[in-house]
Design a protein around this motif. Structure first.
Motif, PDB file in Angstrom:
ATOM      1  N   GLY A 102       0.792  -1.225   0.000  1.00  0.00           N
ATOM      2  CA  GLY A 102       0.000   0.000   0.000  1.00  0.00           C
ATOM      3  C   GLY A 102       0.822   1.271   0.000  1.00  0.00           C
ATOM      4  N   PRO A 103       1.834   1.389   0.860  1.00  0.00           N
ATOM      5  CA  PRO A 103       2.632   2.625   0.868  1.00  0.00           C
ATOM      6  C   PRO A 103       3.309   2.913  -0.476  1.00  0.00           C
ATOM      7  CG  PRO A 103       2.963   1.436   2.905  1.00  0.00           C
ATOM      8  CD  PRO A 103       2.170   0.521   2.013  1.00  0.00           C
ATOM      9  N   LEU A 104       3.877   1.882  -1.124  1.00  0.00           N
ATOM     10  CA  LEU A 104       4.491   2.097  -2.438  1.00  0.00           C
ATOM     11  C   LEU A 104       3.443   2.509  -3.464  1.00  0.00           C
ATOM     12  CD1 LEU A 104       7.143  -0.717  -3.053  1.00  0.00           C
ATOM     13  CD2 LEU A 104       7.512   1.674  -2.475  1.00  0.00           C
ATOM     14  N   TRP A 105       2.297   1.846  -3.417  1.00  0.00           N
ATOM     15  CA  TRP A 105       1.205   2.162  -4.338  1.00  0.00           C
ATOM     16  C   TRP A 105       0.748   3.604  -4.158  1.00  0.00           C
ATOM     17  CZ3 TRP A 105      -3.932   2.909  -2.471  1.00  0.00           C
ATOM     18  CH2 TRP A 105      -4.866   3.168  -3.475  1.00  0.00           C
ATOM     19  N   GLN A 106       0.592   4.027  -2.904  1.00  0.00           N
ATOM     20  CA  GLN A 106       0.121   5.389  -2.635  1.00  0.00           C
ATOM     21  C   GLN A 106       1.101   6.442  -3.134  1.00  0.00           C
ATOM     22  OE1 GLN A 106      -0.623   5.078   1.594  1.00  0.00           O
ATOM     23  NE2 GLN A 106      -2.815   4.773   1.271  1.00  0.00           N
ATOM     24  N   GLU A 107       2.386   6.096  -3.147  1.00  0.00           N
ATOM     25  CA  GLU A 107       3.404   7.032  -3.633  1.00  0.00           C
ATOM     26  C   GLU A 107       3.602   6.943  -5.144  1.00  0.00           C
ATOM     27  OE1 GLU A 107       7.076   6.624  -1.437  1.00  0.00           O
ATOM     28  OE2 GLU A 107       5.978   6.320   0.449  1.00  0.00           O
ATOM     29  N   GLY A 108       2.844   6.055  -5.803  1.00  0.00           N
ATOM     30  CA  GLY A 108       2.962   5.907  -7.249  1.00  0.00           C
ATOM     31  C   GLY A 108       4.193   5.145  -7.693  1.00  0.00           C
ATOM     32  N   LYS A 109       4.826   4.423  -6.781  1.00  0.00           N
ATOM     33  CA  LYS A 109       6.082   3.755  -7.106  1.00  0.00           C
ATOM     34  C   LYS A 109       5.910   2.377  -7.745  1.00  0.00           C
ATOM     35  CE  LYS A 109       8.848   6.348  -3.834  1.00  0.00           C
ATOM     36  NZ  LYS A 109       9.690   6.322  -2.630  1.00  0.00           N
ATOM     37  N   LEU A 110       4.671   1.961  -7.960  1.00  0.00           N
ATOM     38  CA  LEU A 110       4.397   0.719  -8.684  1.00  0.00           C
ATOM     39  C   LEU A 110       3.804   1.006 -10.065  1.00  0.00           C
ATOM     40  CD1 LEU A 110       2.776  -1.300  -5.744  1.00  0.00           C
ATOM     41  CD2 LEU A 110       5.138  -1.449  -6.565  1.00  0.00           C
ATOM     42  N   ALA A 111       3.584   2.274 -10.353  1.00  0.00           N
ATOM     43  CA  ALA A 111       2.927   2.673 -11.605  1.00  0.00           C
ATOM     44  C   ALA A 111       3.895   2.658 -12.779  1.00  0.00           C
ATOM     45  CB  ALA A 111       2.328   4.063 -11.448  1.00  0.00           C
ATOM     46  N   ASN A 112       3.313   2.494 -13.954  1.00  0.00           N
ATOM     47  CA  ASN A 112       4.047   2.585 -15.227  1.00  0.00           C
ATOM     48  C   ASN A 112       5.123   1.521 -15.374  1.00  0.00           C
ATOM     49  OD1 ASN A 112       2.470   4.866 -15.868  1.00  0.00           O
ATOM     50  ND2 ASN A 112       3.855   6.141 -14.659  1.00  0.00           N
ATOM     51  N   LYS A 113       4.897   0.391 -14.726  1.00  0.00           N
ATOM     52  CA  LYS A 113       5.789  -0.755 -14.863  1.00  0.00           C
ATOM     53  C   LYS A 113       5.018  -1.864 -15.576  1.00  0.00           C
ATOM     54  CE  LYS A 113       7.961   0.537 -10.503  1.00  0.00           C
ATOM     55  NZ  LYS A 113       9.394   0.389 -10.299  1.00  0.00           N
ATOM     56  N   THR A 114       5.737  -2.722 -16.269  1.00  0.00           N
ATOM     57  CA  THR A 114       5.071  -3.810 -16.978  1.00  0.00           C
ATOM     58  C   THR A 114       4.754  -4.948 -16.011  1.00  0.00           C
ATOM     59  OG1 THR A 114       7.218  -4.728 -17.594  1.00  0.00           O
ATOM     60  CG2 THR A 114       6.113  -3.280 -19.205  1.00  0.00           C
ATOM     61  N   PHE A 115       3.762  -5.752 -16.390  1.00  0.00           N
ATOM     62  CA  PHE A 115       3.273  -6.800 -15.486  1.00  0.00           C
ATOM     63  C   PHE A 115       2.735  -7.961 -16.301  1.00  0.00           C
ATOM     64  CE2 PHE A 115       0.397  -9.009 -12.721  1.00  0.00           C
ATOM     65  CZ  PHE A 115       0.743  -8.728 -11.411  1.00  0.00           C
ATOM     66  N   THR A 116       3.201  -9.153 -15.981  1.00  0.00           N
ATOM     67  CA  THR A 116       2.651 -10.378 -16.564  1.00  0.00           C
ATOM     68  C   THR A 116       2.608 -11.438 -15.470  1.00  0.00           C
ATOM     69  OG1 THR A 116       2.682 -11.721 -18.586  1.00  0.00           O
ATOM     70  CG2 THR A 116       4.773 -11.522 -17.396  1.00  0.00           C
ATOM     71  N   ALA A 117       1.765 -12.462 -15.666  1.00  0.00           N
ATOM     72  CA  ALA A 117       1.571 -13.441 -14.591  1.00  0.00           C
ATOM     73  C   ALA A 117       1.374 -14.846 -15.137  1.00  0.00           C
ATOM     74  CB  ALA A 117       0.375 -13.041 -13.731  1.00  0.00           C
ATOM     75  N   SER A 118       1.640 -15.826 -14.281  1.00  0.00           N
ATOM     76  CA  SER A 118       1.418 -17.236 -14.596  1.00  0.00           C
ATOM     77  C   SER A 118       0.890 -17.934 -13.354  1.00  0.00           C
ATOM     78  CB  SER A 118       2.711 -17.890 -15.080  1.00  0.00           C
ATOM     79  OG  SER A 118       3.677 -17.883 -14.040  1.00  0.00           O
ATOM     80  N   THR A 119       0.331 -19.123 -13.556  1.00  0.00           N
ATOM     81  CA  THR A 119      -0.256 -19.846 -12.435  1.00  0.00           C
ATOM     82  C   THR A 119      -0.292 -21.338 -12.710  1.00  0.00           C
ATOM     83  OG1 THR A 119      -2.125 -19.882 -10.876  1.00  0.00           O
ATOM     84  CG2 THR A 119      -2.672 -19.721 -13.208  1.00  0.00           C
ATOM     85  N   SER A 120      -0.660 -22.091 -11.688  1.00  0.00           N
ATOM     86  CA  SER A 120      -0.877 -23.532 -11.828  1.00  0.00           C
ATOM     87  C   SER A 120      -2.011 -23.923 -10.897  1.00  0.00           C
ATOM     88  CB  SER A 120       0.391 -24.314 -11.467  1.00  0.00           C
ATOM     89  OG  SER A 120       0.670 -24.165 -10.082  1.00  0.00           O
ATOM     90  N   ALA A 121      -2.595 -25.073 -11.189  1.00  0.00           N
ATOM     91  CA  ALA A 121      -3.629 -25.635 -10.321  1.00  0.00           C
ATOM     92  C   ALA A 121      -3.538 -27.151 -10.402  1.00  0.00           C
ATOM     93  CB  ALA A 121      -5.017 -25.161 -10.752  1.00  0.00           C
ATOM     94  N   ASN A 122      -4.129 -27.824  -9.454  1.00  0.00           N
ATOM     95  CA  ASN A 122      -4.081 -29.286  -9.459  1.00  0.00           C
ATOM     96  C   ASN A 122      -4.928 -29.904 -10.553  1.00  0.00           C
ATOM     97  OD1 ASN A 122      -2.227 -29.738  -7.411  1.00  0.00           O
ATOM     98  ND2 ASN A 122      -3.777 -29.617  -5.819  1.00  0.00           N
ATOM     99  N   THR A 123      -5.881 -29.144 -11.083  1.00  0.00           N
ATOM    100  CA  THR A 123      -6.721 -29.634 -12.166  1.00  0.00           C
ATOM    101  C   THR A 123      -6.636 -28.666 -13.339  1.00  0.00           C
ATOM    102  OG1 THR A 123      -8.652 -28.465 -11.309  1.00  0.00           O
ATOM    103  CG2 THR A 123      -8.347 -30.739 -10.560  1.00  0.00           C
ATOM    104  N   SER A 124      -7.012 -29.127 -14.515  1.00  0.00           N
ATOM    105  CA  SER A 124      -6.899 -28.289 -15.704  1.00  0.00           C
ATOM    106  C   SER A 124      -7.937 -27.170 -15.720  1.00  0.00           C
ATOM    107  CB  SER A 124      -7.022 -29.145 -16.968  1.00  0.00           C
ATOM    108  OG  SER A 124      -8.253 -29.837 -16.976  1.00  0.00           O
ATOM    109  N   HIS A 125      -8.997 -27.287 -14.942  1.00  0.00           N
ATOM    110  CA  HIS A 125     -10.022 -26.249 -14.893  1.00  0.00           C
ATOM    111  C   HIS A 125     -10.258 -25.797 -13.459  1.00  0.00           C
ATOM    112  CE1 HIS A 125     -10.882 -26.841 -19.113  1.00  0.00           C
ATOM    113  NE2 HIS A 125     -10.924 -28.135 -18.888  1.00  0.00           N
ATOM    114  N   GLY A 126      -9.173 -25.580 -12.742  1.00  0.00           N
ATOM    115  CA  GLY A 126      -9.274 -25.240 -11.329  1.00  0.00           C
ATOM    116  C   GLY A 126      -9.234 -23.759 -11.024  1.00  0.00           C
ATOM    117  N   GLY A 127      -9.566 -22.921 -12.004  1.00  0.00           N
ATOM    118  CA  GLY A 127      -9.593 -21.487 -11.754  1.00  0.00           C
ATOM    119  C   GLY A 127      -8.358 -20.751 -12.215  1.00  0.00           C
TER     120      GLY A 127
END
Length: 197
Positions: A102-127
């Motif tokens: 929260g403090p970094l976010w409020q100061e704008g220090k997380l803005a204008n950066k790139t973001f990508t994500a990955s995940t796994s689950a125990n099942t192929s349709h687990g969310g």
């Protein structure tokens, strides 16, 4: 030309997301980025972790990887996050760290950066898709620039075809998985390089 700085951040209970994050870090470095591989602190009670041999062994295996700090987030020009799916959303350990920013976010220090994500689950349709979307919603609150893989590379038609981010059923990490993660990490570096140039 300045190297883009990428924080590859993961949480892993049994090893899948550790493997994904390590592959992403390797690919990002090969693409010309300066990379910090960081893990999220384990927040589950010690007696729960030590009560499961595989969980305990994985935590021990990661001890040489530094735990993430707010500095790692401020330092970076872009982020690659990897976390298991829990009940259709990101694991609570990852969420607990995110909630400290929260403090970094409020100061704008997380803005204008790139973001990508990955995940796994125990099942192929687990969310898996909802987990990725929940991470991207967080990134939008930060003011990040989303860099999903889309279908911009043929590998996405070979793996499970998730355009939001690499996802897999927990288990064996194949060469196809490595190529898909590598593509997503390279795409992140390429887009980040355009911003920092």
């Amino acid at each position: 030309m300045a190297k883009p700085k990428i924080t590859v951040l993961f949480y892993s209970t049994y090893g899948t997301n550790h493997t994904v994050a390590s592959a992403a870090a390797e690919a990002a470095e090969a693409a010309g980025a300066e990379v910090r591989l960081r893990r999220v602190k384990e927040t589950a009670p010690t007696e729960i972790v030590e009560g499961q041999d595989a969980w305990k062994a994985q935590l021990e295996k990661m001890q040489d990887i530094p735990e993430v700090s707010a500095d790692d987030m401020e330092w970076a020009d872009g982020y690659f996050l990897s976390s298991p799916t829990r009940y259709g959303v990101v694991a609570s350990q990852m969420r607990a760290f995110i909630d400290t920013l929260g403090p970094l976010w409020q100061e704008g220090k997380l803005a204008n950066k790139t973001f990508t994500a990955s995940t796994s689950a125990n099942t192929s349709h687990g969310g898996q898709e909802t987990t990725l979307q929940s991470l991207y919603i967080t990134a939008m609150h930060w003011g990040c620039i989303l860099v999903p893989p889309g279908y911009a590379d043929p590998v996405k038609f070979e793996d499970n075809g998730n355009p939001y981010g690499f996802s897999m059923q927990a288990g064996e990490f194949t060469d196809l998985h490595r190529r898909s993660v590598g593509y997503q990490a390279r795409r992140l570096v390429e887009m980040t390089q355009k911003l920092v140039a």
